[in-house]
Design a protein around this motif. Structure first.
Motif, mmCIF file in Angstrom:
data_model
loop_
_atom_site.group_PDB
_atom_site.id
_atom_site.type_symbol
_atom_site.label_atom_id
_atom_site.label_comp_id
_atom_site.label_asym_id
_atom_site.label_seq_id
_atom_site.Cartn_x
_atom_site.Cartn_y
_atom_site.Cartn_z
ATOM 1 N N MET A 190 21.701 -14.456 38.523
ATOM 2 C CA MET A 190 21.566 -13.836 37.189
ATOM 3 C C MET A 190 21.373 -12.332 37.332
ATOM 4 N N LYS A 191 22.045 -11.593 36.505
ATOM 5 C CA LYS A 191 21.872 -10.139 36.477
ATOM 6 C C LYS A 191 20.683 -9.812 35.599
ATOM 7 N N LEU A 192 19.885 -8.843 36.051
ATOM 8 C CA LEU A 192 18.718 -8.467 35.255
ATOM 9 C C LEU A 192 19.119 -7.422 34.220
ATOM 10 N N ASP A 193 18.690 -7.656 33.004
ATOM 11 C CA ASP A 193 18.885 -6.689 31.935
ATOM 12 C C ASP A 193 17.538 -5.979 31.744
ATOM 13 N N LYS A 194 17.570 -4.644 31.630
ATOM 14 C CA LYS A 194 16.312 -3.895 31.466
ATOM 15 C C LYS A 194 15.468 -4.430 30.313
ATOM 16 N N LYS A 195 16.144 -4.896 29.300
ATOM 17 C CA LYS A 195 15.437 -5.430 28.122
ATOM 18 C C LYS A 195 14.564 -6.633 28.477
ATOM 19 N N ASP A 196 14.990 -7.358 29.513
ATOM 20 C CA ASP A 196 14.226 -8.543 29.919
ATOM 21 C C ASP A 196 12.827 -8.185 30.397
ATOM 22 N N LEU A 197 12.635 -6.941 30.783
ATOM 23 C CA LEU A 197 11.350 -6.550 31.369
ATOM 24 C C LEU A 197 10.315 -6.088 30.346
ATOM 25 N N LEU A 198 10.632 -6.204 29.092
ATOM 26 C CA LEU A 198 9.716 -5.700 28.061
ATOM 27 C C LEU A 198 8.336 -6.356 28.122
ATOM 28 N N LEU A 199 8.306 -7.658 28.243
ATOM 29 C CA LEU A 199 7.018 -8.353 28.309
ATOM 30 C C LEU A 199 7.090 -9.468 29.346
ATOM 31 N N TYR A 200 6.550 -9.157 30.511
ATOM 32 C CA TYR A 200 6.691 -9.983 31.707
ATOM 33 C C TYR A 200 5.406 -10.797 31.881
ATOM 34 N N ALA A 201 5.519 -12.102 31.692
ATOM 35 C CA ALA A 201 4.342 -12.986 31.794
ATOM 36 C C ALA A 201 4.272 -13.615 33.176
ATOM 37 N N ILE A 202 3.109 -13.501 33.806
ATOM 38 C CA ILE A 202 2.898 -14.093 35.130
ATOM 39 C C ILE A 202 1.872 -15.218 35.013
ATOM 40 N N THR A 203 2.215 -16.383 35.537
ATOM 41 C CA THR A 203 1.337 -17.546 35.365
ATOM 42 C C THR A 203 0.109 -17.456 36.279
ATOM 43 N N ASP A 204 -0.933 -18.124 35.866
ATOM 44 C CA ASP A 204 -2.169 -18.163 36.657
ATOM 45 C C ASP A 204 -2.968 -19.392 36.240
ATOM 46 N N ARG A 205 -3.083 -20.345 37.175
ATOM 47 C CA ARG A 205 -3.760 -21.601 36.845
ATOM 48 C C ARG A 205 -5.251 -21.423 36.571
ATOM 49 N N SER A 206 -5.819 -20.303 36.982
ATOM 50 C CA SER A 206 -7.269 -20.168 36.778
ATOM 51 C C SER A 206 -7.643 -20.061 35.303
ATOM 52 N N TRP A 207 -6.665 -19.870 34.423
ATOM 53 C CA TRP A 207 -6.977 -19.759 33.000
ATOM 54 C C TRP A 207 -6.561 -20.993 32.206
ATOM 55 N N LEU A 208 -6.288 -22.113 32.878
ATOM 56 C CA LEU A 208 -5.689 -23.238 32.149
ATOM 57 C C LEU A 208 -6.537 -23.764 30.996
ATOM 58 N N ASN A 209 -7.837 -23.853 31.205
ATOM 59 C CA ASN A 209 -8.707 -24.110 30.059
ATOM 60 C C ASN A 209 -8.309 -25.324 29.212
ATOM 61 N N GLY A 210 -8.040 -26.440 29.896
ATOM 62 C CA GLY A 210 -7.718 -27.663 29.150
ATOM 63 C C GLY A 210 -6.255 -27.851 28.794
ATOM 64 N N MET A 211 -5.474 -26.815 28.892
ATOM 65 C CA MET A 211 -4.037 -26.950 28.619
ATOM 66 C C MET A 211 -3.296 -27.120 29.949
ATOM 67 N N THR A 212 -2.063 -27.593 29.897
ATOM 68 C CA THR A 212 -1.241 -27.600 31.112
ATOM 69 C C THR A 212 -0.522 -26.258 31.208
ATOM 70 N N MET A 213 -0.048 -25.953 32.412
ATOM 71 C CA MET A 213 0.713 -24.714 32.593
ATOM 72 C C MET A 213 1.960 -24.733 31.707
ATOM 73 N N GLU A 214 2.549 -25.909 31.579
ATOM 74 C CA GLU A 214 3.742 -26.039 30.736
ATOM 75 C C GLU A 214 3.428 -25.692 29.277
ATOM 76 N N GLU A 215 2.306 -26.229 28.797
ATOM 77 C CA GLU A 215 1.925 -25.954 27.397
ATOM 78 C C GLU A 215 1.657 -24.462 27.199
ATOM 79 N N GLN A 216 0.939 -23.885 28.162
ATOM 80 C CA GLN A 216 0.645 -22.451 28.057
ATOM 81 C C GLN A 216 1.929 -21.627 28.066
ATOM 82 N N LEU A 217 2.828 -21.994 28.955
ATOM 83 C CA LEU A 217 4.068 -21.232 29.070
ATOM 84 C C LEU A 217 4.895 -21.315 27.787
ATOM 85 N N LYS A 218 4.954 -22.498 27.202
ATOM 86 C CA LYS A 218 5.708 -22.650 25.953
ATOM 87 C C LYS A 218 5.130 -21.748 24.857
ATOM 88 N N GLU A 219 3.807 -21.675 24.811
ATOM 89 C CA GLU A 219 3.156 -20.794 23.833
ATOM 90 C C GLU A 219 3.543 -19.328 24.074
#
Ligand code: TZP
Ligand code: MG
Length: 214
Positions: free
Chosen positions: A1-30
């Protein structure tokens, strides 16, 4: 995949230490519903097969929303799932070696905290840079710190897009406005929030006003 500069506007990085009762999948969908434009899976303490399973599952979510999915510091996982990209730090595998293995089709992100590292990363084939920590953060204990002046110098020194990282919040992101970055990369400002979707929406709306490529 080619990177488009626009894709970098809001870059979310996952971290299990904040799961807080949700799954990583649920958090990511949000986070994606809230407007994250690119996602990185970052797992520092996970065995290979668990990492692989999680990577597959999060990649599926990103794919269905057409969001690039980047794997932090694990070229085997990135290649096995055929991720959109891989991100390496200065202490990880050398960017040049990573590029040689992944070829041209995969996105390569590199962390840099000085102009020298930034220029070298660009030469070695990086498609974008993550530069930080621009604010103090407790998420990565050994993060280098990068002043606003250095961030600006880095953006001027390279022609690949730059995202700032480290301690960025809705309240402090305004000062990054004229640094030359394409966007911000955050962990806790998204995943440590009670309402992940709303927090992401707020960051996205502000990013659209502040940063160049949108
Ligand atoms: N690299 C430099 S700072 C940092 C990483 C991975 C942590 C970013 O986390 P937060 O919670 O957005 O400060
Ligand atoms: Mg530049």
């Amino acid at each position: 995949m080619k990177l488009d500069k626009k894709d970098l506007l809001l870059y979310a990085i996952t971290d299990r230490s904040w799961l807080n009762g949700m799954t990583m999948e649920e958090q990511l969908k949000e986070a994606i519903t809230g407007g994250a434009t690119i996602v990185q899976i970052r797992e520092k303490n996970m065995n290979y097969s668990d990492f692989l399973e999680e990577a597959k599952s999060l990649y599926k979510i990103c794919k269905s929303s057409n969001i690039p999915f980047i794997v932090n510091d694990n070229i085997d996982i990135a290649r096995e799932i055929n991720a959109d990209g891989i991100h390496v730090g200065q202490e990880d595998m050398d960017a040049k070696d990573v590029r040689a293995i992944i070829g041209d089709k995969m996105i390569l992100g590199v962390s840099a905290s000085t102009v020298e590292e930034a220029i070298k990363a660009e030469k070695n084939g990086a498609d974008y840079l993550g530069v930080g920590a621009v604010f103090s953060t407790s998420t990565k204990k050994d993060a280098d710190s990068v002043s606003y002046e250095e961030l600006k110098k880095i953006c001027d020194a390279v022609s690949i897009p730059v995202v700032a990282i480290g301690g960025i919040t809705y309240d402090n992101m305004d000062v990054l406005k004229d640094s030359g970055i394409c966007g911000i990369s955050v962990i806790s400002a998204i995943f440590a929030q009670n309402d992940i979707r709303k927090a992401t929406e707020n960051l996205k709306n502000k990013s659209e006003k502040l940063f160049k490529y949108h």
